[in-house]
Design a protein around this motif. Sequence first.
Motif, PDB file in Angstrom:
ATOM      1  N   PHE A  46      50.923   2.226  62.122  1.00 42.40           N
ATOM      2  CA  PHE A  46      49.729   2.863  61.684  1.00 42.40           C
ATOM      3  C   PHE A  46      48.348   2.591  62.309  1.00 42.40           C
ATOM      4  O   PHE A  46      47.766   3.502  62.594  1.00 42.40           O
ATOM      5  CB  PHE A  46      49.393   2.226  60.145  1.00 42.40           C
ATOM      6  CG  PHE A  46      48.247   2.674  59.454  1.00 42.40           C
ATOM      7  CD1 PHE A  46      47.974   3.995  58.815  1.00 42.40           C
ATOM      8  CD2 PHE A  46      47.114   2.080  59.494  1.00 42.40           C
ATOM      9  CE1 PHE A  46      47.033   4.519  58.553  1.00 42.40           C
ATOM     10  CE2 PHE A  46      45.923   2.489  58.873  1.00 42.40           C
ATOM     11  CZ  PHE A  46      45.668   3.837  58.428  1.00 42.40           C
ATOM     12  N   ALA A  47      48.149   1.427  62.771  1.00 43.43           N
ATOM     13  CA  ALA A  47      47.172   1.202  63.436  1.00 43.43           C
ATOM     14  C   ALA A  47      47.044   1.928  64.923  1.00 43.43           C
ATOM     15  O   ALA A  47      45.990   2.422  65.336  1.00 43.43           O
ATOM     16  CB  ALA A  47      47.194  -0.212  63.975  1.00 43.43           C
ATOM     17  N   LEU A  48      48.267   2.138  65.673  1.00 41.18           N
ATOM     18  CA  LEU A  48      48.233   2.781  66.685  1.00 41.18           C
ATOM     19  C   LEU A  48      47.883   4.217  66.776  1.00 41.18           C
ATOM     20  O   LEU A  48      47.501   4.877  67.452  1.00 41.18           O
ATOM     21  CB  LEU A  48      49.580   2.667  67.318  1.00 41.18           C
ATOM     22  CG  LEU A  48      49.723   2.967  68.920  1.00 41.18           C
ATOM     23  CD1 LEU A  48      48.555   2.267  69.779  1.00 41.18           C
ATOM     24  CD2 LEU A  48      50.973   2.571  69.447  1.00 41.18           C
ATOM     25  N   THR A  49      48.153   4.896  65.241  1.00 44.23           N
ATOM     26  CA  THR A  49      47.812   6.324  65.183  1.00 44.23           C
ATOM     27  C   THR A  49      46.206   6.396  64.881  1.00 44.23           C
ATOM     28  O   THR A  49      45.744   7.454  64.862  1.00 44.23           O
ATOM     29  CB  THR A  49      48.508   6.808  63.896  1.00 44.23           C
ATOM     30  OG1 THR A  49      48.100   6.014  62.622  1.00 44.23           O
ATOM     31  CG2 THR A  49      50.105   6.566  63.987  1.00 44.23           C
ATOM     32  N   ARG A  50      45.517   5.454  64.556  1.00 46.41           N
ATOM     33  CA  ARG A  50      44.094   5.494  64.575  1.00 46.41           C
ATOM     34  C   ARG A  50      43.191   5.531  65.702  1.00 46.41           C
ATOM     35  O   ARG A  50      42.114   5.685  65.844  1.00 46.41           O
ATOM     36  CB  ARG A  50      43.570   4.205  63.415  1.00 46.41           C
ATOM     37  CG  ARG A  50      44.237   3.922  62.040  1.00 46.41           C
ATOM     38  CD  ARG A  50      44.138   5.018  61.263  1.00 46.41           C
ATOM     39  NE  ARG A  50      45.001   6.359  61.411  1.00 46.41           N
ATOM     40  CZ  ARG A  50      44.790   7.440  60.999  1.00 46.41           C
ATOM     41  NH1 ARG A  50      43.663   7.680  60.168  1.00 46.41           N
ATOM     42  NH2 ARG A  50      45.437   8.370  61.315  1.00 46.41           N
ATOM     43  N   VAL A  51      43.783   5.283  66.673  1.00 47.73           N
ATOM     44  CA  VAL A  51      43.288   5.369  68.059  1.00 47.73           C
ATOM     45  C   VAL A  51      42.721   6.877  68.369  1.00 47.73           C
ATOM     46  O   VAL A  51      43.667   7.581  68.225  1.00 47.73           O
ATOM     47  CB  VAL A  51      43.909   4.630  69.280  1.00 47.73           C
ATOM     48  CG1 VAL A  51      43.372   4.856  70.670  1.00 47.73           C
ATOM     49  CG2 VAL A  51      44.407   3.594  69.064  1.00 47.73           C
TER      50      VAL A  51
END
Length: 108
Positions: A46-51
């Motif tokens: 999830f965090a990586l999709t927020r970049v």
Amino acid sequence: MAAIGWYILAAAGEIAGCFAFWAWARLGKSVWWLLPGLASLAAFAFALTRVEADFAGRAYAAYGGIYITASILWLWAVEGHAPDRWDLTGAAVALLGAAIILWGPRGA
């Protein structure tokens, strides 16, 4: 949140999740270690999709440098093994590469 913050959260999630599997498979920990491991890996994804990046591949490539550096920090902070000069040099080179990928000027 800035890209670096999301990358740091992603790295923490990925390393913690993978370590949970390592602990179960290699250190003889309970199978229950896999549950928080799976949750950590989901948080990583999830965090990586927020970049903020135009392309997933570019975001993932830049993340590689953050992951390498975070892994060296994990080695030191969690596993109690101080990184040597080659670990630190490699992490610095990886971070430089990540910065070039993420923030390098792009042509039109």
